[in-house]
Design a protein around this motif. Sequence first.
Motif, short mmCIF file in Angstrom:
data_model
loop_
_atom_site.label_atom_id
_atom_site.label_comp_id
_atom_site.label_asym_id
_atom_site.label_seq_id
_atom_site.Cartn_x
_atom_site.Cartn_y
_atom_site.Cartn_z
N GLN A 28 -21.87 -3.37 28.39
CA GLN A 28 -21.33 -4.44 27.56
C GLN A 28 -20.95 -5.62 28.46
O GLN A 28 -20.25 -5.44 29.45
N ASN A 30 -19.40 -9.62 28.40
CA ASN A 30 -18.83 -10.75 27.70
C ASN A 30 -19.66 -11.96 28.09
O ASN A 30 -19.60 -12.44 29.22
N ASP A 33 -17.85 -15.27 29.51
CA ASP A 33 -17.37 -15.13 30.88
C ASP A 33 -18.52 -15.01 31.87
O ASP A 33 -18.51 -15.62 32.94
N GLU A 61 -16.40 -18.14 19.38
CA GLU A 61 -15.94 -16.76 19.33
C GLU A 61 -16.46 -15.97 20.53
O GLU A 61 -17.43 -16.34 21.17
N LYS A 62 -15.77 -14.86 20.80
CA LYS A 62 -16.18 -13.97 21.88
C LYS A 62 -17.50 -13.30 21.51
O LYS A 62 -17.69 -12.87 20.38
N GLU A 64 -20.17 -10.30 22.72
CA GLU A 64 -20.48 -9.14 23.55
C GLU A 64 -21.97 -8.87 23.43
O GLU A 64 -22.55 -8.94 22.34
#
Length: 161
Positions: A28, A30, A33, A61-62, A64
Amino acid sequence: MNRVVKITNDMLQLAHIRDPEYQMEFKQINVLDFLLEEHSYFSHRASANNVTAIYENKVTEKIELRADGEQLSQILYNFWNNALKYGSHNFPIKTELFITNEEIGIKVSNYLATKINIPSKIFFDPFYRNPNTLEKVSGPGLGLSIVKELTEKIGGRIVPI
């Protein structure tokens, strides 16, 4: 000598990626980042070449993503390397992160002094190089083939624009 080593390594990497037994380490990631960190490294490299590197995040939004981070880094490195090699250093290299139709998109764009008109069916072929730049830029023409193979291995797709 370095050129021969680079070509040999690229050929071996492409053959390795194409091997049906080739394994990737999916984890996973991000995306926000990850891309910010990778772009930071590239930005320093671009600056050392007197080129401005711009990162534009159009995602709030984040996000993944399950991918192999090392291979994703390689994909970005090859794109950015090509932008430095083939683009005009008078214009910035822009990297955009966006979402469209529920797909994550990363776009790397730069200004080309010489227009390229390469049919998309051969754009990612191994050893293909733009005839307009053969004498100006060295390289075996394997970078985009490697990018395409890696992108497909991580479940993505690549489109020349």
